[in-house]
Design a protein around this motif. Structure first.
Motif, PDB file in Angstrom:
ATOM      1  N   LEU A 116       0.827  -1.215   0.000  1.00  0.00           N
ATOM      2  CA  LEU A 116       0.000   0.000   0.000  1.00  0.00           C
ATOM      3  C   LEU A 116       0.859   1.261   0.000  1.00  0.00           C
ATOM      4  CD1 LEU A 116      -2.513  -1.237   2.712  1.00  0.00           C
ATOM      5  CD2 LEU A 116      -2.956  -1.069   0.267  1.00  0.00           C
ATOM      6  N   ASN A 117       2.165   1.058  -0.134  1.00  0.00           N
ATOM      7  CA  ASN A 117       3.075   2.195  -0.235  1.00  0.00           C
ATOM      8  C   ASN A 117       2.964   3.130   0.973  1.00  0.00           C
ATOM      9  OD1 ASN A 117       5.131   3.255  -1.580  1.00  0.00           O
ATOM     10  ND2 ASN A 117       3.967   3.978  -3.362  1.00  0.00           N
ATOM     11  N   LEU A 118       3.040   2.560   2.164  1.00  0.00           N
ATOM     12  CA  LEU A 118       2.883   3.375   3.370  1.00  0.00           C
ATOM     13  C   LEU A 118       4.100   4.265   3.641  1.00  0.00           C
ATOM     14  CD1 LEU A 118       1.205   1.055   6.036  1.00  0.00           C
ATOM     15  CD2 LEU A 118       0.169   2.820   4.641  1.00  0.00           C
ATOM     16  N   GLY A 119       5.220   3.891   3.070  1.00  0.00           N
ATOM     17  CA  GLY A 119       6.425   4.680   3.312  1.00  0.00           C
ATOM     18  C   GLY A 119       7.206   4.115   4.495  1.00  0.00           C
ATOM     19  N   ASP A 120       8.493   4.386   4.489  1.00  0.00           N
ATOM     20  CA  ASP A 120       9.404   3.772   5.442  1.00  0.00           C
ATOM     21  C   ASP A 120       9.081   4.129   6.898  1.00  0.00           C
ATOM     22  OD1 ASP A 120      11.456   1.960   5.431  1.00  0.00           O
ATOM     23  OD2 ASP A 120      12.959   3.510   5.819  1.00  0.00           O
ATOM     24  N   THR A 121       8.899   5.443   7.151  1.00  0.00           N
ATOM     25  CA  THR A 121       8.699   5.899   8.532  1.00  0.00           C
ATOM     26  C   THR A 121       7.421   5.312   9.129  1.00  0.00           C
ATOM     27  OG1 THR A 121       9.630   7.960   7.757  1.00  0.00           O
ATOM     28  CG2 THR A 121       8.738   7.955   9.977  1.00  0.00           C
ATOM     29  N   LEU A 122       6.349   5.339   8.345  1.00  0.00           N
ATOM     30  CA  LEU A 122       5.072   4.854   8.840  1.00  0.00           C
ATOM     31  C   LEU A 122       5.129   3.339   9.072  1.00  0.00           C
ATOM     32  CD1 LEU A 122       2.348   5.759   9.655  1.00  0.00           C
ATOM     33  CD2 LEU A 122       1.601   5.741   7.293  1.00  0.00           C
ATOM     34  N   THR A 123       5.739   2.599   8.127  1.00  0.00           N
ATOM     35  CA  THR A 123       5.871   1.157   8.286  1.00  0.00           C
ATOM     36  C   THR A 123       6.639   0.833   9.567  1.00  0.00           C
ATOM     37  OG1 THR A 123       5.928   0.958   5.887  1.00  0.00           O
ATOM     38  CG2 THR A 123       6.635  -0.953   7.143  1.00  0.00           C
ATOM     39  N   ARG A 124       7.753   1.556   9.786  1.00  0.00           N
ATOM     40  CA  ARG A 124       8.544   1.311  10.989  1.00  0.00           C
ATOM     41  C   ARG A 124       7.795   1.679  12.261  1.00  0.00           C
ATOM     42  NH1 ARG A 124      14.531   1.195   9.863  1.00  0.00           N
ATOM     43  NH2 ARG A 124      14.589   0.597   7.676  1.00  0.00           N
ATOM     44  N   SER A 125       6.902   2.690  12.155  1.00  0.00           N
ATOM     45  CA  SER A 125       6.118   3.078  13.333  1.00  0.00           C
ATOM     46  C   SER A 125       5.094   2.008  13.686  1.00  0.00           C
ATOM     47  CB  SER A 125       5.377   4.398  13.092  1.00  0.00           C
ATOM     48  OG  SER A 125       6.236   5.374  12.588  1.00  0.00           O
ATOM     49  N   LEU A 126       4.572   1.299  12.674  1.00  0.00           N
ATOM     50  CA  LEU A 126       3.541   0.286  12.929  1.00  0.00           C
ATOM     51  C   LEU A 126       4.142  -1.065  13.332  1.00  0.00           C
ATOM     52  CD1 LEU A 126       0.940   0.855  10.048  1.00  0.00           C
ATOM     53  CD2 LEU A 126       0.890   1.735  12.375  1.00  0.00           C
ATOM     54  N   LEU A 127       5.418  -1.271  13.027  1.00  0.00           N
ATOM     55  CA  LEU A 127       6.050  -2.575  13.230  1.00  0.00           C
ATOM     56  C   LEU A 127       5.874  -3.127  14.656  1.00  0.00           C
ATOM     57  CD1 LEU A 127       7.361  -4.152  10.999  1.00  0.00           C
ATOM     58  CD2 LEU A 127       9.582  -3.421  11.820  1.00  0.00           C
ATOM     59  N   PRO A 128       6.123  -2.330  15.720  1.00  0.00           N
ATOM     60  CA  PRO A 128       5.972  -2.911  17.068  1.00  0.00           C
ATOM     61  C   PRO A 128       4.568  -2.728  17.625  1.00  0.00           C
ATOM     62  CG  PRO A 128       7.294  -0.887  17.146  1.00  0.00           C
ATOM     63  CD  PRO A 128       6.650  -0.953  15.788  1.00  0.00           C
ATOM     64  N   LYS A 129       3.520  -2.742  16.805  1.00  0.00           N
ATOM     65  CA  LYS A 129       2.194  -2.361  17.272  1.00  0.00           C
ATOM     66  C   LYS A 129       1.508  -3.416  18.141  1.00  0.00           C
ATOM     67  CE  LYS A 129      -1.052  -4.006  13.972  1.00  0.00           C
ATOM     68  NZ  LYS A 129      -1.465  -4.875  15.068  1.00  0.00           N
ATOM     69  N   SER A 130       2.013  -4.653  18.126  1.00  0.00           N
ATOM     70  CA  SER A 130       1.352  -5.679  18.943  1.00  0.00           C
ATOM     71  C   SER A 130       1.911  -5.762  20.361  1.00  0.00           C
ATOM     72  CB  SER A 130       1.487  -7.052  18.280  1.00  0.00           C
ATOM     73  OG  SER A 130       0.451  -7.217  17.340  1.00  0.00           O
ATOM     74  N   ILE A 131       3.013  -5.070  20.631  1.00  0.00           N
ATOM     75  CA  ILE A 131       3.633  -5.256  21.946  1.00  0.00           C
ATOM     76  C   ILE A 131       3.248  -4.126  22.893  1.00  0.00           C
ATOM     77  CG2 ILE A 131       5.485  -6.566  20.892  1.00  0.00           C
ATOM     78  CD1 ILE A 131       7.362  -4.296  21.306  1.00  0.00           C
ATOM     79  N   THR A 132       3.556  -4.312  24.158  1.00  0.00           N
ATOM     80  CA  THR A 132       3.108  -3.364  25.176  1.00  0.00           C
ATOM     81  C   THR A 132       3.780  -1.995  24.994  1.00  0.00           C
ATOM     82  OG1 THR A 132       2.833  -3.054  27.543  1.00  0.00           O
ATOM     83  CG2 THR A 132       4.781  -4.242  26.858  1.00  0.00           C
ATOM     84  N   ILE A 133       3.047  -0.917  25.319  1.00  0.00           N
ATOM     85  CA  ILE A 133       3.500   0.438  24.986  1.00  0.00           C
ATOM     86  C   ILE A 133       4.917   0.786  25.462  1.00  0.00           C
ATOM     87  CG2 ILE A 133       3.014   2.909  25.239  1.00  0.00           C
ATOM     88  CD1 ILE A 133       0.108   2.331  25.141  1.00  0.00           C
ATOM     89  N   PRO A 134       5.287   0.499  26.732  1.00  0.00           N
ATOM     90  CA  PRO A 134       6.642   0.916  27.136  1.00  0.00           C
ATOM     91  C   PRO A 134       7.726   0.279  26.273  1.00  0.00           C
ATOM     92  CG  PRO A 134       5.644  -0.504  28.792  1.00  0.00           C
ATOM     93  CD  PRO A 134       4.559  -0.111  27.845  1.00  0.00           C
ATOM     94  N   MET A 135       7.495  -0.918  25.797  1.00  0.00           N
ATOM     95  CA  MET A 135       8.488  -1.544  24.924  1.00  0.00           C
ATOM     96  C   MET A 135       8.323  -1.046  23.495  1.00  0.00           C
ATOM     97  SD  MET A 135       8.581  -5.444  26.084  1.00  0.00           S
ATOM     98  CE  MET A 135       9.124  -5.942  27.680  1.00  0.00           C
ATOM     99  N   GLY A 136       7.078  -1.003  23.019  1.00  0.00           N
ATOM    100  CA  GLY A 136       6.807  -0.615  21.643  1.00  0.00           C
ATOM    101  C   GLY A 136       7.295   0.786  21.311  1.00  0.00           C
ATOM    102  N   SER A 137       7.121   1.732  22.254  1.00  0.00           N
ATOM    103  CA  SER A 137       7.519   3.099  21.942  1.00  0.00           C
ATOM    104  C   SER A 137       9.034   3.212  21.818  1.00  0.00           C
ATOM    105  CB  SER A 137       6.963   4.073  22.986  1.00  0.00           C
ATOM    106  OG  SER A 137       7.390   3.738  24.265  1.00  0.00           O
ATOM    107  N   VAL A 138       9.792   2.493  22.648  1.00  0.00           N
ATOM    108  CA  VAL A 138      11.255   2.582  22.519  1.00  0.00           C
ATOM    109  C   VAL A 138      11.763   1.798  21.306  1.00  0.00           C
ATOM    110  CG1 VAL A 138      11.873   3.171  24.887  1.00  0.00           C
ATOM    111  CG2 VAL A 138      11.582   0.779  24.265  1.00  0.00           C
ATOM    112  N   VAL A 139      11.103   0.662  21.006  1.00  0.00           N
ATOM    113  CA  VAL A 139      11.497  -0.088  19.805  1.00  0.00           C
ATOM    114  C   VAL A 139      11.255   0.775  18.568  1.00  0.00           C
ATOM    115  CG1 VAL A 139      10.958  -2.091  18.349  1.00  0.00           C
ATOM    116  CG2 VAL A 139      11.161  -2.372  20.816  1.00  0.00           C
ATOM    117  N   SER A 140      10.102   1.448  18.532  1.00  0.00           N
ATOM    118  CA  SER A 140       9.765   2.335  17.424  1.00  0.00           C
ATOM    119  C   SER A 140      10.843   3.395  17.223  1.00  0.00           C
ATOM    120  CB  SER A 140       8.412   2.989  17.711  1.00  0.00           C
ATOM    121  OG  SER A 140       8.165   4.042  16.818  1.00  0.00           O
TER     122      SER A 140
END
Lengths: 229, 124
Positions: A116-140
Motif C-alpha cells: 500500500l506504499n505506506l512509506g518507510d517511517t510509517l511502516t517502521r512506526s507500525l512494526l511494534p504495534k502488537s507489543i506493550t506500549i513501554p516496549m513498543g515506543s522505545v522499539v519504534s
C-alpha cells in the motif's frame, strides 16, 4: 501567563486532569472502546489546539512523566516472573506460538506497508504495534519510527484484541485455553489480557506471560529483519 | 514499606540497563534490558518480589498514565500520515485479528502434537 504555561507544573496538571476525566468516563460506561488513554489524548490535543499552546510548552511537564516509562517497563518482569511456573508443561508450544505471533504481526506490517506504499517511517512506526506500549515506543524510536504513532496504533490494537478476541478464537476454532491466552497476549498485550482474564484463569495467566515475551522477541527480531531487507 | 529502598533498586536496574545499552552496546532498548535484568534477579532470588512490592504495584496498576505525554506528540505528526488515518485504523484492526488467529493456531497445533506424542509414549 507564559511563565505558568512554560513551567513543568502546567503539563503535569493537564495530564493528570485529562487522565482522571478519561478514567471516570471509562469507569462510568465500562465500555472497552472508551479507553482512558485515548480519551485523555483527545482531550489534551483538543485543548492545546484550541488554546494555541504549543506541544513544546506541554512537554516541559510531560517529559517529567515520560521519564517514568523506564521503571514502568522494568517492573513488567514481575508478572512475567509470577507466570514462569505456568510455562512448565507446554513451554515449547508456548514459546514457538509467541514467536509465530510476533513474526506474523511484523510480516503483516512489512508486506502491506510495501503493497500500500505506506512509506518507510510509517511502516517502521507500525512494526511494534502488537507489543506493550513501554516496549513498543522505545522499539519504534530505535528502528526509526514515530513513537506517538506507535502508541496510538498499539492502543487501537489492544482495544481490537479486547473486543474481538473471543469471537476470533471461536471462529478459528482455537479451543485450547493455553492457546487462547497466548494468542490474545501476543497479539494485543495488556489491553487484550484484561479480557483474557475474564475468559478464564489459564487464559489470563498465559496472556500476561505472553506480553513480556512477545515484547522481548519483537525488540530482538524487528531490527534484525529490517537490517536484512 | 521502605519506599526509598524499593525506588533505589528499580532505578538502579534502569540505569544498569542504560549502561548496558549505551556503553556496552547491547542493541536492545535500555528499559527492556532492565526488564530482563530484573527477571534474572528474581529468578536467582537476589531480589524478592516483596522487596519491591509497593513501587512495582504502583507502576503496574497505573501503567497507561505514563504513556500519555509521548502519545500527545501525535499532533506534531505531518498531515501525510494523519490524513491516512482510516486506512491505518483498518490495518491495525485487521493485522490484530490475523495475529490472534495465527498465534492461536500455531500454539494449539504444537500443544496437540505434544499431547499425541506423550500419550503414544506412555503406552506399553
Amino acid at each position: 501567563m507564559n511563565a505558568i504555561i512554560n513551567s513543568p507544573l502546567f503539563g503535569i496538571l493537564l495530564s493528570l486532569a485529562a487522565f482522571e476525566i478519561g478514567t471516570v468516563i471509562s469507569k462510568k460506561w465500562r465500555h472497552t472502546l472508551l479507553n482512558p488513554l485515548l480519551i485523555a489524548n483527545v482531550l489534551i490535543v483538543g485543548f492545546l489546539l484550541t488554546t494555541g499552546i504549543s506541544l513544546e510548552s506541554y512537554n516541559v511537564g510531560g517529559n517529567y512523566i515520560a521519564v517514568m516509562l523506564s521503571p514502568a517497563t522494568v517492573v513488567l518482569a514481575i508478572p512475567l516472573y509470577r507466570q514462569i511456573s505456568s510455562l512448565k508443561k507446554y513451554w515449547k508450544p508456548i514459546l514457538a506460538g509467541i514467536l509465530t505471533g510476533s513474526l506474523t504481526s511484523i510480516a503483516c506490517v512489512l508486506f502491506f506497508g510495501k503493497l500500500l506504499n505506506l512509506g518507510d517511517t510509517l511502516t517502521r512506526s507500525l512494526l511494534p504495534k502488537s507489543i506493550t506500549i513501554p516496549m513498543g515506543s522505545v522499539v519504534s524510536e530505535q528502528i526509526g519510527g514515530i513513537p506517538s504513532v506507535t502508541i496510538i496504533a498499539i492502543t487501537i490494537t489492544g482495544i481490537t484484541g479486547a473486543v474481538a478476541a473471543p469471537a476470533i478464537c471461536k471462529l478459528c476454532r482455537i479451543k485450547h485455553s493455553v492457546a487462547q491466552g497466548v494468542a490474545i497476549g501476543t497479539a494485543s498485550h495488556a489491553l487484550g489480557t484484561s479480557r483474557a482474564m475474564e475468559i478464564g484463569e489459564v487464559q489470563g495467566a498465559m496472556s500476561s506471560l505472553s506480553i513480556g515475551l512477545a515484547g522481548l522477541f519483537t525488540a530482538i527480531v524487528a531490527p534484525i529483519i529490517l537490517s536484512a531487507l | 514499606m521502605r519506599i526509598f529502598r524499593q525506588l533505589t533498586i528499580i532505578f538502579a536496574i534502569c540505569v544498569a540497563g542504560e549502561i548496558l545499552h549505551r556503553i556496552v552496546g547491547i542493541p536492545l532498548p535500555g528499559n527492556i534490558i532492565g526488564m530482563v535484568l530484573l527477571l534474572i534477579l528474581l529468578c536467582t532470588k537476589l531480589v524478592k518480589p516483596q522487596q519491591i512490592a509497593e513501587v512495582s504495584n504502583f507502576f503496574l496498576s497505573h501503567l497507561a498514565f505514563f504513556f500519555l505525554p509521548p502519545s500527545i506528540a501525535i499532533m506534531a505528526v505531518g498531515d501525510d500520515i494523519l490524513g491516512r488515518w482510516p486506512l491505518l485504523l483498518f490495518l491495525c484492526i485487521s493485522f490484530t485479528l490475523v495475529t490472534i488467529a495465527f498465534t492461536g493456531w500455531a500454539t494449539q497445533f504444537l500443544i496437540r502434537r505434544q499431547e499425541r506424542r506423550e500419550s503414544r509414549g506412555s503406552e506399553p
